[in-house]
Design a protein around this motif. Sequence first.
Motif, PDB file in Angstrom:
ATOM      1  N   GLN A  16       0.791  -1.219   0.000  1.00  0.00           N
ATOM      2  CA  GLN A  16       0.000   0.000   0.000  1.00  0.00           C
ATOM      3  C   GLN A  16       0.830   1.279   0.000  1.00  0.00           C
ATOM      4  O   GLN A  16       0.258   2.354   0.052  1.00  0.00           O
ATOM      5  CB  GLN A  16      -0.940   0.015   1.223  1.00  0.00           C
ATOM      6  CG  GLN A  16      -1.953  -1.100   1.232  1.00  0.00           C
ATOM      7  CD  GLN A  16      -2.934  -0.996   0.086  1.00  0.00           C
ATOM      8  OE1 GLN A  16      -3.461   0.067  -0.207  1.00  0.00           O
ATOM      9  NE2 GLN A  16      -3.159  -2.100  -0.585  1.00  0.00           N
ATOM     10  N   VAL A  18       2.856   4.026  -1.788  1.00  0.00           N
ATOM     11  CA  VAL A  18       3.036   4.525  -3.147  1.00  0.00           C
ATOM     12  C   VAL A  18       4.514   4.788  -3.453  1.00  0.00           C
ATOM     13  O   VAL A  18       4.992   4.484  -4.557  1.00  0.00           O
ATOM     14  CB  VAL A  18       2.188   5.793  -3.371  1.00  0.00           C
ATOM     15  CG1 VAL A  18       2.473   6.414  -4.718  1.00  0.00           C
ATOM     16  CG2 VAL A  18       0.720   5.464  -3.236  1.00  0.00           C
ATOM     17  N   ARG A  39       2.271  -2.874 -14.594  1.00  0.00           N
ATOM     18  CA  ARG A  39       1.422  -3.493 -13.565  1.00  0.00           C
ATOM     19  C   ARG A  39       1.593  -2.788 -12.219  1.00  0.00           C
ATOM     20  O   ARG A  39       0.604  -2.469 -11.542  1.00  0.00           O
ATOM     21  CB  ARG A  39       1.777  -4.977 -13.438  1.00  0.00           C
ATOM     22  CG  ARG A  39       0.945  -5.725 -12.424  1.00  0.00           C
ATOM     23  CD  ARG A  39       1.368  -7.189 -12.325  1.00  0.00           C
ATOM     24  NE  ARG A  39       2.766  -7.373 -12.020  1.00  0.00           N
ATOM     25  CZ  ARG A  39       3.307  -7.280 -10.794  1.00  0.00           C
ATOM     26  NH1 ARG A  39       2.533  -6.971  -9.770  1.00  0.00           N
ATOM     27  NH2 ARG A  39       4.592  -7.482 -10.601  1.00  0.00           N
ATOM     28  N   ILE A  42       0.015   0.737 -12.301  1.00  0.00           N
ATOM     29  CA  ILE A  42      -1.449   0.677 -12.219  1.00  0.00           C
ATOM     30  C   ILE A  42      -1.869   0.415 -10.780  1.00  0.00           C
ATOM     31  O   ILE A  42      -2.833   1.017 -10.282  1.00  0.00           O
ATOM     32  CB  ILE A  42      -2.011  -0.397 -13.179  1.00  0.00           C
ATOM     33  CG1 ILE A  42      -1.859   0.095 -14.632  1.00  0.00           C
ATOM     34  CG2 ILE A  42      -3.462  -0.718 -12.872  1.00  0.00           C
ATOM     35  CD1 ILE A  42      -2.208  -0.933 -15.674  1.00  0.00           C
ATOM     36  N   GLN A  43      -1.128  -0.450 -10.099  1.00  0.00           N
ATOM     37  CA  GLN A  43      -1.418  -0.709  -8.682  1.00  0.00           C
ATOM     38  C   GLN A  43      -1.250   0.574  -7.858  1.00  0.00           C
ATOM     39  O   GLN A  43      -2.086   0.895  -7.018  1.00  0.00           O
ATOM     40  CB  GLN A  43      -0.472  -1.805  -8.168  1.00  0.00           C
ATOM     41  CG  GLN A  43      -0.725  -2.233  -6.754  1.00  0.00           C
ATOM     42  CD  GLN A  43       0.232  -3.345  -6.325  1.00  0.00           C
ATOM     43  OE1 GLN A  43       1.007  -3.870  -7.115  1.00  0.00           O
ATOM     44  NE2 GLN A  43       0.173  -3.689  -5.060  1.00  0.00           N
ATOM     45  N   ARG A  45      -1.520   3.600  -8.993  1.00  0.00           N
ATOM     46  CA  ARG A  45      -2.584   4.515  -9.417  1.00  0.00           C
ATOM     47  C   ARG A  45      -3.890   4.219  -8.680  1.00  0.00           C
ATOM     48  O   ARG A  45      -4.640   5.133  -8.344  1.00  0.00           O
ATOM     49  CB  ARG A  45      -2.767   4.406 -10.930  1.00  0.00           C
ATOM     50  CG  ARG A  45      -3.788   5.336 -11.500  1.00  0.00           C
ATOM     51  CD  ARG A  45      -3.192   6.651 -11.843  1.00  0.00           C
ATOM     52  NE  ARG A  45      -4.202   7.429 -12.542  1.00  0.00           N
ATOM     53  CZ  ARG A  45      -4.454   8.688 -12.283  1.00  0.00           C
ATOM     54  NH1 ARG A  45      -3.752   9.332 -11.397  1.00  0.00           N
ATOM     55  NH2 ARG A  45      -5.382   9.325 -12.935  1.00  0.00           N
ATOM     56  N   HIS A  46      -4.153   2.944  -8.411  1.00  0.00           N
ATOM     57  CA  HIS A  46      -5.350   2.583  -7.651  1.00  0.00           C
ATOM     58  C   HIS A  46      -5.263   3.077  -6.213  1.00  0.00           C
ATOM     59  O   HIS A  46      -6.281   3.444  -5.622  1.00  0.00           O
ATOM     60  CB  HIS A  46      -5.570   1.067  -7.661  1.00  0.00           C
ATOM     61  CG  HIS A  46      -6.110   0.549  -8.945  1.00  0.00           C
ATOM     62  ND1 HIS A  46      -7.401   0.777  -9.359  1.00  0.00           N
ATOM     63  CD2 HIS A  46      -5.535  -0.174  -9.933  1.00  0.00           C
ATOM     64  CE1 HIS A  46      -7.600   0.221 -10.527  1.00  0.00           C
ATOM     65  NE2 HIS A  46      -6.479  -0.363 -10.906  1.00  0.00           N
ATOM     66  N   ILE A  47      -4.059   3.091  -5.662  1.00  0.00           N
ATOM     67  CA  ILE A  47      -3.888   3.545  -4.285  1.00  0.00           C
ATOM     68  C   ILE A  47      -3.977   5.068  -4.197  1.00  0.00           C
ATOM     69  O   ILE A  47      -4.572   5.611  -3.275  1.00  0.00           O
ATOM     70  CB  ILE A  47      -2.541   3.042  -3.718  1.00  0.00           C
ATOM     71  CG1 ILE A  47      -2.569   1.511  -3.623  1.00  0.00           C
ATOM     72  CG2 ILE A  47      -2.243   3.652  -2.358  1.00  0.00           C
ATOM     73  CD1 ILE A  47      -1.220   0.886  -3.345  1.00  0.00           C
ATOM     74  N   PRO A  49      -5.075   7.748  -6.806  1.00  0.00           N
ATOM     75  CA  PRO A  49      -5.547   8.169  -8.127  1.00  0.00           C
ATOM     76  C   PRO A  49      -5.328   9.653  -8.425  1.00  0.00           C
ATOM     77  O   PRO A  49      -5.312  10.051  -9.593  1.00  0.00           O
ATOM     78  CB  PRO A  49      -7.044   7.827  -8.094  1.00  0.00           C
ATOM     79  CG  PRO A  49      -7.392   7.704  -6.667  1.00  0.00           C
ATOM     80  CD  PRO A  49      -6.156   7.319  -5.936  1.00  0.00           C
ATOM     81  N   GLN A  50      -5.133  10.463  -7.429  1.00  0.00           N
ATOM     82  CA  GLN A  50      -4.949  11.899  -7.641  1.00  0.00           C
ATOM     83  C   GLN A  50      -3.505  12.267  -7.966  1.00  0.00           C
ATOM     84  O   GLN A  50      -3.237  13.401  -8.348  1.00  0.00           O
ATOM     85  CB  GLN A  50      -5.420  12.672  -6.396  1.00  0.00           C
ATOM     86  CG  GLN A  50      -4.484  12.589  -5.195  1.00  0.00           C
ATOM     87  CD  GLN A  50      -4.504  11.238  -4.465  1.00  0.00           C
ATOM     88  OE1 GLN A  50      -5.301  10.374  -4.763  1.00  0.00           O
ATOM     89  NE2 GLN A  50      -3.608  11.085  -3.514  1.00  0.00           N
TER      90      GLN A  50
END
Length: 189
Positions: A16, A18, A39, A42-43, A45-47, A49-50
Motif C-alpha cells: 500500500q 506509493v 502493472r 497501475i497498482q 494509481r489505484h492507491i 488516483p490523484q
Amino acid sequence: AIQMYENCLKKFFRYQNVDVLLYLARAYFVYGRLEETRRILIQARHIAPQDNLILFNLSYVLRHLATSTLKDEKSGLEQVVSAVRNLELAQKFFTMLSKATEKQKYDLNHAAAEARQCTDLLSQAQYHVARARKLDDEQRAIRMQQEKAKQEMESKRKEEEDASDGSGRRSTRPCWHNGRCTGRRRRIF
C-alpha cells in the motif's frame, strides 16, 4: 533492488505504500521489464488516483511498450492493436498532464513533448496495423493449408486401412533378432 522493494512492500506496507511502489516500478523499468512496470504503476494509481506523477510515469511506460511492440516486425495483429490503444491512452494522458495549472512534480514541457511524440507514432500506426494484418493473414493461410494437408493425410490413411482390412491380409510387424530389427516383416497368426 527489485527483490528488496518487493520484500519491503510485503513485510512492512502490505503493498500500500506509493513511494515504495514507485521505487519498484523504476527498478523494473531500469531492467527493461516494462510489463511489470506497467502493472506496478497501475497498482500505485489505484492507491493514489490523484497523483499526477504516477499518471505521467504510467503514460511514459505505455508509450515505451507501444513503441517496442510497433518496432517488432513479428508482432501479431492483436499485439499491434493493443499497442495502438496504449499509445492513444498515453497521448491522451500526456496532453491532459501538459495542460495542468498547478505546480506539478514533472515538467509540463516534457509532458507536451511526449504528447507530440505519441501523436507522431499514432500517425505511423496504420502502417504497423496493415503490416500486422498481412502477417496474421499469411499465418492463418499457412495454418489452413497445414490443416487441409493433415486432413487429406488422415483420410488417405483411413482409406488404406479400410482397403488392407478388407483384403484378408494378416497384420505384420518387424522381426527382431538379438535386439535388432532385421527390417523384414513376419506374419502374426
